[in-house]
Design a protein around this motif. Sequence first.
Motif, PDB file in Angstrom:
ATOM      1  N   GLU A  75      -1.193  37.147 -26.755  1.00 37.80           N
ATOM      2  CA  GLU A  75      -1.965  37.079 -28.186  1.00 37.80           C
ATOM      3  C   GLU A  75      -3.299  36.421 -28.343  1.00 37.80           C
ATOM      4  OE1 GLU A  75       0.953  35.963 -30.962  1.00 37.80           O
ATOM      5  OE2 GLU A  75       2.236  37.607 -30.333  1.00 37.80           O
ATOM      6  N   LEU A  76      -3.410  35.297 -27.660  1.00 40.21           N
ATOM      7  CA  LEU A  76      -4.573  34.367 -27.758  1.00 40.21           C
ATOM      8  C   LEU A  76      -5.766  35.102 -26.939  1.00 40.21           C
ATOM      9  CD1 LEU A  76      -3.241  30.808 -27.321  1.00 40.21           C
ATOM     10  CD2 LEU A  76      -4.485  31.849 -29.261  1.00 40.21           C
ATOM     11  N   GLU A  77      -5.349  35.821 -25.973  1.00 44.80           N
ATOM     12  CA  GLU A  77      -6.212  36.484 -25.064  1.00 44.80           C
ATOM     13  C   GLU A  77      -6.960  37.819 -25.751  1.00 44.80           C
ATOM     14  OE1 GLU A  77      -8.864  37.136 -22.004  1.00 44.80           O
ATOM     15  OE2 GLU A  77      -7.373  35.208 -22.199  1.00 44.80           O
ATOM     16  N   GLN A  78      -5.938  38.541 -26.486  1.00 43.30           N
ATOM     17  CA  GLN A  78      -6.266  39.701 -27.266  1.00 43.30           C
ATOM     18  C   GLN A  78      -7.334  39.181 -28.545  1.00 43.30           C
ATOM     19  OE1 GLN A  78      -2.694  41.318 -28.751  1.00 43.30           O
ATOM     20  NE2 GLN A  78      -2.305  42.339 -26.641  1.00 43.30           N
ATOM     21  N   GLU A  79      -7.021  38.020 -29.273  1.00 44.73           N
ATOM     22  CA  GLU A  79      -7.780  37.510 -30.314  1.00 44.73           C
ATOM     23  C   GLU A  79      -9.246  37.118 -29.659  1.00 44.73           C
ATOM     24  OE1 GLU A  79      -5.983  34.389 -32.291  1.00 44.73           O
ATOM     25  OE2 GLU A  79      -4.485  35.592 -32.756  1.00 44.73           O
ATOM     26  N   ALA A  80      -9.227  36.411 -28.371  1.00 46.09           N
ATOM     27  CA  ALA A  80     -10.511  36.068 -27.738  1.00 46.09           C
ATOM     28  C   ALA A  80     -11.531  37.311 -27.491  1.00 46.09           C
ATOM     29  CB  ALA A  80     -10.220  35.153 -26.593  1.00 46.09           C
ATOM     30  N   GLU A  81     -10.744  38.475 -26.751  1.00 46.61           N
ATOM     31  CA  GLU A  81     -11.347  39.594 -26.501  1.00 46.61           C
ATOM     32  C   GLU A  81     -12.132  40.232 -27.809  1.00 46.61           C
ATOM     33  OE1 GLU A  81     -13.219  42.053 -24.309  1.00 46.61           O
ATOM     34  OE2 GLU A  81     -12.107  40.659 -23.456  1.00 46.61           O
ATOM     35  N   ALA A  82     -11.259  40.178 -29.075  1.00 50.54           N
ATOM     36  CA  ALA A  82     -11.921  40.957 -30.165  1.00 50.54           C
ATOM     37  C   ALA A  82     -12.876  39.963 -30.709  1.00 50.54           C
ATOM     38  CB  ALA A  82     -10.648  40.888 -31.261  1.00 50.54           C
ATOM     39  N   ALA A  83     -12.940  38.597 -30.575  1.00 56.06           N
ATOM     40  CA  ALA A  83     -13.927  37.941 -31.160  1.00 56.06           C
ATOM     41  C   ALA A  83     -15.472  38.066 -30.087  1.00 56.06           C
ATOM     42  CB  ALA A  83     -13.585  36.417 -31.071  1.00 56.06           C
ATOM     43  N   ARG A  84     -15.118  38.294 -28.892  1.00 58.83           N
ATOM     44  CA  ARG A  84     -16.063  38.635 -27.912  1.00 58.83           C
ATOM     45  C   ARG A  84     -16.840  39.930 -28.328  1.00 58.83           C
ATOM     46  NH1 ARG A  84     -12.964  37.915 -23.515  1.00 58.83           N
ATOM     47  NH2 ARG A  84     -12.496  35.780 -23.355  1.00 58.83           N
ATOM     48  N   ALA A  85     -15.981  40.882 -28.631  1.00 55.05           N
ATOM     49  CA  ALA A  85     -16.371  42.260 -29.139  1.00 55.05           C
ATOM     50  C   ALA A  85     -17.132  42.295 -30.428  1.00 55.05           C
ATOM     51  CB  ALA A  85     -15.325  43.257 -29.044  1.00 55.05           C
ATOM     52  N   ARG A  86     -16.639  41.465 -31.393  1.00 53.14           N
ATOM     53  CA  ARG A  86     -17.431  41.033 -32.681  1.00 53.14           C
ATOM     54  C   ARG A  86     -18.842  40.571 -32.647  1.00 53.14           C
ATOM     55  NH1 ARG A  86     -12.194  39.979 -34.655  1.00 53.14           N
ATOM     56  NH2 ARG A  86     -12.813  37.872 -34.435  1.00 53.14           N
TER      57      ARG A  86
END
Length: 106
Positions: A85-96
């Motif tokens: 879940e942390l990895e998914q949140e970090a990926e979403a933050a990078r995409a934003r």
Amino acid sequence: MAAPEGPGTAAAAEFARRIDPAREPGLSPEQRRLMAQVEHAQRQRVLQRRLRGRNTLLALGIGALTLGIYGYTFYSVSQERFLDELEQEAEAARARARARAEGAAS
């Protein structure tokens, strides 16, 4: 029919009867001391054999407990998904962040 007399019969096994060294009239103090030493050594051997069995059971129990804890730890760690879940949140933050950088660049 008479019982056979021979080296393996009860009559011939008279030498194996149990005696009390303190009450036996023909024993010297040295013989009594040696008999006491032999009896003590036999008791120690029996005690060691008994303790060896108990120690073996204890070691097997501790080993089983250790393997159980080790296995449970692996099982519970494999069930944890918080790092995913942390990895998914970090990926979403990078995409934003990329989207903002592209929007600001245009």
